[in-house]
Design a protein around this motif. Structure first.
Motif, PDB file in Angstrom:
ATOM      1  N   HIS A  90       0.838  -1.205   0.000  1.00 22.22           N
ATOM      2  CA  HIS A  90       0.000   0.000   0.000  1.00 22.22           C
ATOM      3  C   HIS A  90       0.875   1.259   0.000  1.00 22.22           C
ATOM      4  O   HIS A  90       1.788   1.382   0.807  1.00 22.22           O
ATOM      5  CB  HIS A  90      -0.905  -0.015   1.239  1.00 22.22           C
ATOM      6  N   VAL A  92       4.416   0.349   1.395  1.00 23.26           N
ATOM      7  CA  VAL A  92       4.662  -0.468   2.577  1.00 23.26           C
ATOM      8  C   VAL A  92       4.176  -1.888   2.334  1.00 23.26           C
ATOM      9  O   VAL A  92       3.291  -2.126   1.515  1.00 23.26           O
ATOM     10  CB  VAL A  92       3.995   0.141   3.831  1.00 23.26           C
ATOM     11  N   ALA A 151      -0.549  -2.645   5.528  1.00 20.69           N
ATOM     12  CA  ALA A 151      -1.058  -1.500   6.271  1.00 20.69           C
ATOM     13  C   ALA A 151      -2.476  -1.797   6.752  1.00 20.69           C
ATOM     14  O   ALA A 151      -3.303  -2.279   5.985  1.00 20.69           O
ATOM     15  CB  ALA A 151      -1.062  -0.251   5.405  1.00 20.69           C
ATOM     16  N   VAL A 178       1.561   0.025  10.177  1.00 18.14           N
ATOM     17  CA  VAL A 178       2.291  -0.532   9.040  1.00 18.14           C
ATOM     18  C   VAL A 178       3.143  -1.684   9.551  1.00 18.14           C
ATOM     19  O   VAL A 178       3.819  -1.562  10.579  1.00 18.14           O
ATOM     20  CB  VAL A 178       3.181   0.549   8.385  1.00 18.14           C
ATOM     21  N   GLU A 207       6.202  -3.973   8.255  1.00 15.69           N
ATOM     22  CA  GLU A 207       7.244  -4.147   7.262  1.00 15.69           C
ATOM     23  C   GLU A 207       7.930  -5.485   7.507  1.00 15.69           C
ATOM     24  O   GLU A 207       8.285  -5.809   8.646  1.00 15.69           O
ATOM     25  CB  GLU A 207       8.272  -3.018   7.350  1.00 15.69           C
ATOM     26  N   ILE A 229       6.976   7.552   7.209  1.00 14.33           N
ATOM     27  CA  ILE A 229       5.692   6.865   7.419  1.00 14.33           C
ATOM     28  C   ILE A 229       5.078   7.290   8.753  1.00 14.33           C
ATOM     29  O   ILE A 229       3.869   7.530   8.849  1.00 14.33           O
ATOM     30  CB  ILE A 229       5.877   5.341   7.316  1.00 14.33           C
ATOM     31  N   PHE A 263       1.311   6.962  10.989  1.00 13.42           N
ATOM     32  CA  PHE A 263       1.302   5.514  11.157  1.00 13.42           C
ATOM     33  C   PHE A 263       2.373   5.066  12.148  1.00 13.42           C
ATOM     34  O   PHE A 263       3.424   5.695  12.252  1.00 13.42           O
ATOM     35  CB  PHE A 263       1.570   4.813   9.827  1.00 13.42           C
ATOM     36  N   VAL A 274       5.013   2.017  12.771  1.00 13.72           N
ATOM     37  CA  VAL A 274       5.681   1.013  11.952  1.00 13.72           C
ATOM     38  C   VAL A 274       6.243  -0.067  12.855  1.00 13.72           C
ATOM     39  O   VAL A 274       6.938   0.230  13.833  1.00 13.72           O
ATOM     40  CB  VAL A 274       6.830   1.632  11.122  1.00 13.72           C
TER      41      VAL A 274
END
Length: 114
Positions: free
Chosen positions: A37, A44, A47, A54, A56, A78, A83, A85
């Motif tokens: 997304h 990423v 999400a 997010v 990863e 990000i 967001f 992460v």
């Protein structure tokens, strides 16, 4: 950016594919995730827009100093978009998928108020 996201969906890694099988279709306690997304100038891995989370997936190449710097900048951008992460290693997905899912679920529940 949309073309890049579409391309990345076609060339997913084994760990990403394994994680996607349990995240897709709101299979993680009803939480909807998107795969590959776009957010800001990055695409990423996963999400959850409702929780602004997010996920990863990082392989062995993410251990080099240059990649760590690149990941730090990516995370900064990000997070500036609102967001959180979290980074999950390929080996964690392969070896302890249940633990990975618990970590992701804890993160989305913790972000539910955002």
């Amino acid at each position: 950016m949309v073309n890049r996201a579409t391309s990345l969906r076609r060339t997913t890694t084994g760990a990403e594919a394994k994680l996607w099988t349990v995240l897709r279709g709101a299979r993680l306690n009803g939480w909807k995730f998107r795969r590959q997304h776009p957010i800001d100038r990055f695409v990423v891995d996963f999400a959850c827009l409702k929780a602004k989370l997010v996920v990863e997936v990082d392989g062995a190449t993410h251990g080099s100093p240059a990649e760590r710097d690149r990941d730090a900048e990516r995370t900064r951008v990000i997070e500036a978009a609102g967001f959180q992460v979290i980074r999950i290693g390929n080996t964690d997905i392969r070896d302890t998928l249940d633990g990975v899912l618990q970590s992701i679920l804890a993160a989305v529940v913790g972000r539910d108020h955002v």
